[in-house]
Design an enzyme around this catalytic site. Structure first.
Site, PDB file in Angstrom:
ATOM      1  N   ASP A  13       0.863  -1.258   0.276  1.00  0.00           N
ATOM      2  CA  ASP A  13      -0.037   0.211   0.019  1.00  0.00           C
ATOM      3  C   ASP A  13       0.764   1.347  -0.063  1.00  0.00           C
TER       4      ASP A  13
ATOM      5  N   ALA B  93      -5.899  -1.901  -4.341  1.00  0.00           N
ATOM      6  CA  ALA B  93      -5.222  -0.534  -4.413  1.00  0.00           C
ATOM      7  C   ALA B  93      -5.946   0.443  -5.670  1.00  0.00           C
TER       8      ALA B  93
ATOM      9  N   PRO C 132     -25.153  16.746   4.920  1.00  0.00           N
ATOM     10  CA  PRO C 132     -25.156  17.374   3.386  1.00  0.00           C
ATOM     11  C   PRO C 132     -25.704  16.146   2.606  1.00  0.00           C
TER      12      PRO C 132
ATOM     13  N   ARG D  96     -24.011  16.444  -6.831  1.00  0.00           N
ATOM     14  CA  ARG D  96     -22.891  15.956  -7.524  1.00  0.00           C
ATOM     15  C   ARG D  96     -22.895  15.921  -9.172  1.00  0.00           C
TER      16      ARG D  96
ATOM     17  N   THR E 273     -16.135  -2.489  -9.177  1.00  0.00           N
ATOM     18  CA  THR E 273     -17.229  -1.707  -8.729  1.00  0.00           C
ATOM     19  C   THR E 273     -18.475  -2.095  -9.727  1.00  0.00           C
ATOM     20  N   ASP E 274     -19.623  -1.741  -9.294  1.00  0.00           N
ATOM     21  CA  ASP E 274     -20.686  -1.779 -10.097  1.00  0.00           C
ATOM     22  C   ASP E 274     -21.030  -0.149 -10.857  1.00  0.00           C
ATOM     23  N   GLU E 275     -20.226   0.719 -10.501  1.00  0.00           N
ATOM     24  CA  GLU E 275     -20.262   2.003 -10.892  1.00  0.00           C
ATOM     25  C   GLU E 275     -19.679   1.938 -12.662  1.00  0.00           C
TER      26      GLU E 275
ATOM     27  N   LYS F  77     -11.999   2.784 -13.432  1.00  0.00           N
ATOM     28  CA  LYS F  77     -12.058   1.561 -12.844  1.00  0.00           C
ATOM     29  C   LYS F  77     -12.361   0.608 -14.241  1.00  0.00           C
TER      30      LYS F  77
ATOM     31  N   ARG G  20     -28.551   3.488  -4.099  1.00  0.00           N
ATOM     32  CA  ARG G  20     -27.432   2.497  -4.179  1.00  0.00           C
ATOM     33  C   ARG G  20     -27.853   1.235  -3.473  1.00  0.00           C
TER      34      ARG G  20
ATOM     35  N   TYR H 261     -13.873   8.501 -12.074  1.00  0.00           N
ATOM     36  CA  TYR H 261     -13.314   7.270 -11.276  1.00  0.00           C
ATOM     37  C   TYR H 261     -13.990   6.073 -11.921  1.00  0.00           C
ATOM     38  N   SER H 262     -15.372   5.850 -12.236  1.00  0.00           N
ATOM     39  CA  SER H 262     -15.764   4.718 -12.803  1.00  0.00           C
ATOM     40  C   SER H 262     -15.079   4.643 -14.128  1.00  0.00           C
TER      41      SER H 262
ATOM     42  N   HIS I  62     -24.306  12.961 -11.350  1.00  0.00           N
ATOM     43  CA  HIS I  62     -24.306  12.123 -10.321  1.00  0.00           C
ATOM     44  C   HIS I  62     -25.439  10.732 -11.016  1.00  0.00           C
TER      45      HIS I  62
HETATM   46  P1  NAD Z   1      -9.913   3.285  -0.242  1.00  0.00           P
HETATM   47  O1  NAD Z   1      -9.855   4.589  -0.907  1.00  0.00           O
HETATM   48  O2  NAD Z   1     -10.289   3.173   0.986  1.00  0.00           O
HETATM   49  O3  NAD Z   1      -8.492   2.545  -0.107  1.00  0.00           O
HETATM   50  C1  NAD Z   1      -7.804   2.504  -1.196  1.00  0.00           C
HETATM   51  C2  NAD Z   1      -6.373   2.047  -0.540  1.00  0.00           C
HETATM   52  O4  NAD Z   1      -5.391   1.794  -1.757  1.00  0.00           O
HETATM   53  C3  NAD Z   1      -5.613   2.988   0.494  1.00  0.00           C
HETATM   54  O5  NAD Z   1      -5.047   2.146   1.422  1.00  0.00           O
HETATM   55  C4  NAD Z   1      -4.645   3.587  -0.662  1.00  0.00           C
HETATM   56  O6  NAD Z   1      -3.383   4.082   0.401  1.00  0.00           O
HETATM   57  C5  NAD Z   1      -4.205   2.767  -1.442  1.00  0.00           C
HETATM   58  N1  NAD Z   1      -3.822   3.098  -2.685  1.00  0.00           N
HETATM   59  C6  NAD Z   1      -3.950   4.105  -3.388  1.00  0.00           C
HETATM   60  N2  NAD Z   1      -3.129   4.499  -4.371  1.00  0.00           N
HETATM   61  C7  NAD Z   1      -2.127   3.410  -4.394  1.00  0.00           C
HETATM   62  C8  NAD Z   1      -0.980   3.189  -5.211  1.00  0.00           C
HETATM   63  N3  NAD Z   1      -0.815   3.820  -6.439  1.00  0.00           N
HETATM   64  N4  NAD Z   1      -0.397   2.075  -4.748  1.00  0.00           N
HETATM   65  C9  NAD Z   1      -0.474   1.332  -3.389  1.00  0.00           C
HETATM   66  N5  NAD Z   1      -1.562   1.535  -2.870  1.00  0.00           N
HETATM   67  C10 NAD Z   1      -2.589   2.565  -3.249  1.00  0.00           C
HETATM   68  O7  NAD Z   1     -10.744   2.193  -1.035  1.00  0.00           O
HETATM   69  P2  NAD Z   1     -11.928   1.036  -0.635  1.00  0.00           P
HETATM   70  O8  NAD Z   1     -13.120   1.734  -0.513  1.00  0.00           O
HETATM   71  O9  NAD Z   1     -11.314   0.107   0.139  1.00  0.00           O
HETATM   72  O10 NAD Z   1     -11.955   0.308  -1.827  1.00  0.00           O
HETATM   73  C11 NAD Z   1     -11.127  -0.847  -2.432  1.00  0.00           C
HETATM   74  C12 NAD Z   1     -11.167  -1.380  -4.043  1.00  0.00           C
HETATM   75  O11 NAD Z   1     -12.518  -1.602  -3.792  1.00  0.00           O
HETATM   76  C13 NAD Z   1     -11.228  -0.276  -4.872  1.00  0.00           C
HETATM   77  O12 NAD Z   1     -10.378  -0.618  -5.989  1.00  0.00           O
HETATM   78  C14 NAD Z   1     -12.709   0.311  -5.113  1.00  0.00           C
HETATM   79  O13 NAD Z   1     -12.489   0.744  -6.589  1.00  0.00           O
HETATM   80  C15 NAD Z   1     -13.362  -0.957  -4.947  1.00  0.00           C
HETATM   81  N6  NAD Z   1     -14.677  -0.953  -4.373  1.00  0.00           N
HETATM   82  C16 NAD Z   1     -14.866  -0.265  -3.598  1.00  0.00           C
HETATM   83  C17 NAD Z   1     -16.395  -0.085  -3.025  1.00  0.00           C
HETATM   84  C18 NAD Z   1     -16.900   0.745  -1.848  1.00  0.00           C
HETATM   85  O14 NAD Z   1     -17.874   1.039  -1.583  1.00  0.00           O
HETATM   86  N7  NAD Z   1     -15.920   1.486  -1.144  1.00  0.00           N
HETATM   87  C19 NAD Z   1     -17.299  -0.728  -3.825  1.00  0.00           C
HETATM   88  C20 NAD Z   1     -16.904  -1.677  -4.907  1.00  0.00           C
HETATM   89  C21 NAD Z   1     -15.702  -1.579  -5.252  1.00  0.00           C
HETATM   90  O1  DAU Z   2     -20.820   1.692  -6.183  1.00  0.00           O
HETATM   91  C1  DAU Z   2     -19.862   1.285  -5.583  1.00  0.00           C
HETATM   92  C2  DAU Z   2     -19.066   2.597  -5.307  1.00  0.00           C
HETATM   93  O2  DAU Z   2     -19.620   3.186  -3.864  1.00  0.00           O
HETATM   94  C3  DAU Z   2     -17.387   2.391  -5.054  1.00  0.00           C
HETATM   95  O3  DAU Z   2     -16.964   1.871  -6.438  1.00  0.00           O
HETATM   96  C4  DAU Z   2     -16.870   3.661  -4.824  1.00  0.00           C
HETATM   97  O4  DAU Z   2     -15.608   3.560  -4.546  1.00  0.00           O
HETATM   98  C5  DAU Z   2     -17.453   4.164  -3.467  1.00  0.00           C
HETATM   99  O5  DAU Z   2     -16.981   5.437  -3.052  1.00  0.00           O
HETATM  100  C6  DAU Z   2     -19.095   4.335  -3.567  1.00  0.00           C
HETATM  101  O6  DAU Z   2     -19.162   5.346  -4.642  1.00  0.00           O
HETATM  102  P1  DAU Z   2     -20.420   6.305  -4.250  1.00  0.00           P
HETATM  103  O7  DAU Z   2     -20.284   7.509  -4.933  1.00  0.00           O
HETATM  104  O8  DAU Z   2     -21.773   5.655  -4.508  1.00  0.00           O
HETATM  105  O9  DAU Z   2     -20.343   6.463  -2.779  1.00  0.00           O
HETATM  106  P2  DAU Z   2     -20.494   7.880  -1.731  1.00  0.00           P
HETATM  107  O10 DAU Z   2     -20.383   7.514  -0.497  1.00  0.00           O
HETATM  108  O11 DAU Z   2     -19.554   9.118  -2.166  1.00  0.00           O
HETATM  109  O12 DAU Z   2     -21.956   8.399  -2.204  1.00  0.00           O
HETATM  110  C7  DAU Z   2     -22.980   7.633  -1.832  1.00  0.00           C
HETATM  111  C8  DAU Z   2     -24.248   8.365  -2.287  1.00  0.00           C
HETATM  112  O13 DAU Z   2     -24.192   9.481  -1.540  1.00  0.00           O
HETATM  113  C9  DAU Z   2     -24.273   8.810  -3.621  1.00  0.00           C
HETATM  114  O14 DAU Z   2     -25.050   8.781  -4.373  1.00  0.00           O
HETATM  115  C10 DAU Z   2     -23.857  10.262  -3.439  1.00  0.00           C
HETATM  116  C11 DAU Z   2     -24.552  10.562  -1.979  1.00  0.00           C
HETATM  117  N1  DAU Z   2     -23.726  11.490  -1.043  1.00  0.00           N
HETATM  118  C12 DAU Z   2     -22.496  11.381  -0.646  1.00  0.00           C
HETATM  119  C13 DAU Z   2     -21.877  12.194  -0.104  1.00  0.00           C
HETATM  120  C14 DAU Z   2     -20.186  12.087   0.263  1.00  0.00           C
HETATM  121  C15 DAU Z   2     -24.500  12.721  -0.582  1.00  0.00           C
HETATM  122  O15 DAU Z   2     -25.553  12.771  -0.772  1.00  0.00           O
HETATM  123  N2  DAU Z   2     -23.763  13.448   0.272  1.00  0.00           N
HETATM  124  C16 DAU Z   2     -22.330  13.444   0.608  1.00  0.00           C
HETATM  125  O16 DAU Z   2     -21.941  14.237   1.271  1.00  0.00           O
END
Ligand code: NAD
Ligand code: DAU
Length: 350
Positions: free
Chosen positions: A31, A80, A213, A289, A132-134, A162, A222, A158-159, A292
């Protein structure tokens, strides 16, 4: 051993903790420790011989080559990434760097390593990419859920990055025969979730007496999955998935953002009541956003049919556990909310 990238982030760290609590097989955790990576999450593993941590960027080919040669993992689980949609709108470059160039660099290093393994180890090797589903884009209210054959239509930087990462993984299987697996998961929630994402941000703001917010009209939908259910799905796919296949992972929990935030307020009213009134009074609707996506929904039947996986937590049980965890672990939140975090929140919600 297995090599995990991004194992200090939210899902990666939950995966490492989960893996080592159930398993004797060591983890090499690679990491870069960006703002989203927190070793505080892995404190319980300090001194453990089963957890080796390397602060390395996945874009650093020489460093990845060295780690693969020294530790000879039987599998790579790739978490990562830059993961926050709002940050990708403000600054997409880091997303292209890590999510596209980083995955490419990792794939090249793994391909070279895998190509030299003895035949038995070569065929047993797996590289699982966590996606991700995005990548499937946005659904209308009556559209069927995303399946593994839904065409990719990413809408945010982002998506899009990915999706590019997923396409590279697919191509490395098709072209070079690298035994890859891909999981496309919905929104995770649970312990150690960085408080820039909806659920932990709302809990943190609610407890601080700040506004909650909600973007736009709060009717974006979601699907929510408790993080340890995602970890168990990844373990199943790693052990029994078919190379070259993709697997959708979801919680069968479609909720509007407003429903999620109202439920969080109700749980806080129950578990940590305010002197007066309800946390719901802190809800505020703010500017939407850009771009969005309106609705995400996951059809996870393939994973159930082929590998017997189903989530254990319901939204109600998972969310209650999550709120309780944040109430019990305010020191973790304080540890991870650095100056950089405060600067981002200040700018984004100004
Ligand atoms: P996160 O942002 O919490 O963690 C990402 C980690 O990757 C961090 O520890 C960061 O330091 C590390 N990282 C970033 N850039 C790096 C690099 N260049 N080299 C090495 N390490 C690096 O993310 P998360 O929410 O834990 O998501 C993890 C994975 O799952 C991601 O690939 C994300 O796209 C995917 N994902 C997330 C969600 C969600 O809801 N959070 C859902 C579906 C898929
Ligand atoms: O669907 C999987 C994805 O879920 C992952 O791939 C992403 O890494 C993860 O960040 C997440 O993306 P979202 O954009 O769905 O998550 P987030 O928590 O940012 O937002 C969830 C929903 O809430 C989205 O519709 C935006 C809304 N939101 C978010 C924030 C931060 C708000 O309304 N207010 C906020 O302040």
């Amino acid at each position: 051993m297995i090599l995990v990238t991004g194992g200090a982030g939210f899902i990666g760290a939950n995966f490492v903790l989960d893996w080592l609590s159930a398993n004797d097989e060591p983890v090499l955790n690679v990491d870069k420790l960006t703002y989203a990576g927190n070793l505080a999450t892995l404190k319980s593993l300090e001194g453990s011989e089963k957890h080796i941590f390397a602060r390395v960027d996945i874009c650093d080919r020489a460093a990845i080559d060295k780690l693969l040669a020294a530790h000879t993992p039987r599998a790579v689980v790739h978490f990562a990434a830059e993961s926050h949609v709002d940050r990708s709108i403000d600054g997409p470059a880091a997303f292209v760097h890590t999510n596209v160039v980083g995955t490419f660099t990792l794939l090249e290093a793994v391909r070279a390593y895998w190509g030299k393994l003895p035949e038995a180890e070569k065929s047993a090797f797996r590289m699982l990419a966590v996606s991700t589903d995005e990548v499937f884009g946005s659904l209308g209210p009556q559209d069927p859920q995303f399946s593994e054959t839904t065409p990719y239509a990413p809408n945010s930087p982002y998506s899009a990055t990915k999706a590019a990462s997923d396409h590279l993984v697919r191509a490395y299987h098709h072209t070079y025969g690298l035994p890859t697996l891909t999981t496309n998961c919905s929104n995770n929630y649970g312990p150690y979730h960085f408080p820039e994402k909806l659920i932990p941000l709302m809990i943190t703001n609610a407890l601080a007496g700040k506004s909650l917010p909600i973007y736009g009209d709060g009717q974006n939908v979601r699907d929510w999955l408790y993080v340890t259910d995602h970890c168990s799905a990844i373990r199943q796919v790693l052990e029994r998935g078919t190379p070259g296949e993709t697997y959708n992972v979801g919680g069968w929990n479609e909720k509007t953002n407003l429903e999620v935030v109202q439920t969080l307020c109700d749980l806080l009213d129950e578990l940590k009541p305010k002197a007066e009134g309800s946390y719901r009074e802190q809800i505020t609707f703010i500017k939407d956003r850009p771009g969005h996506d309106r609705r995400y929904a996951i059809d996870a039947h393939k994973l159930e049919r082929e590998l017997g996986w189903r989530p254990v937590e319901t939204f109600e049980t998972g969310l209650k556990k999550t709120v309780q965890w944040y109430l019990d672990n305010q020191s973790w939140v304080n540890d991870v909310t650095s100056g950089e975090y405060r600067k981002w929140v200040g700018q984004h919600y100004a």
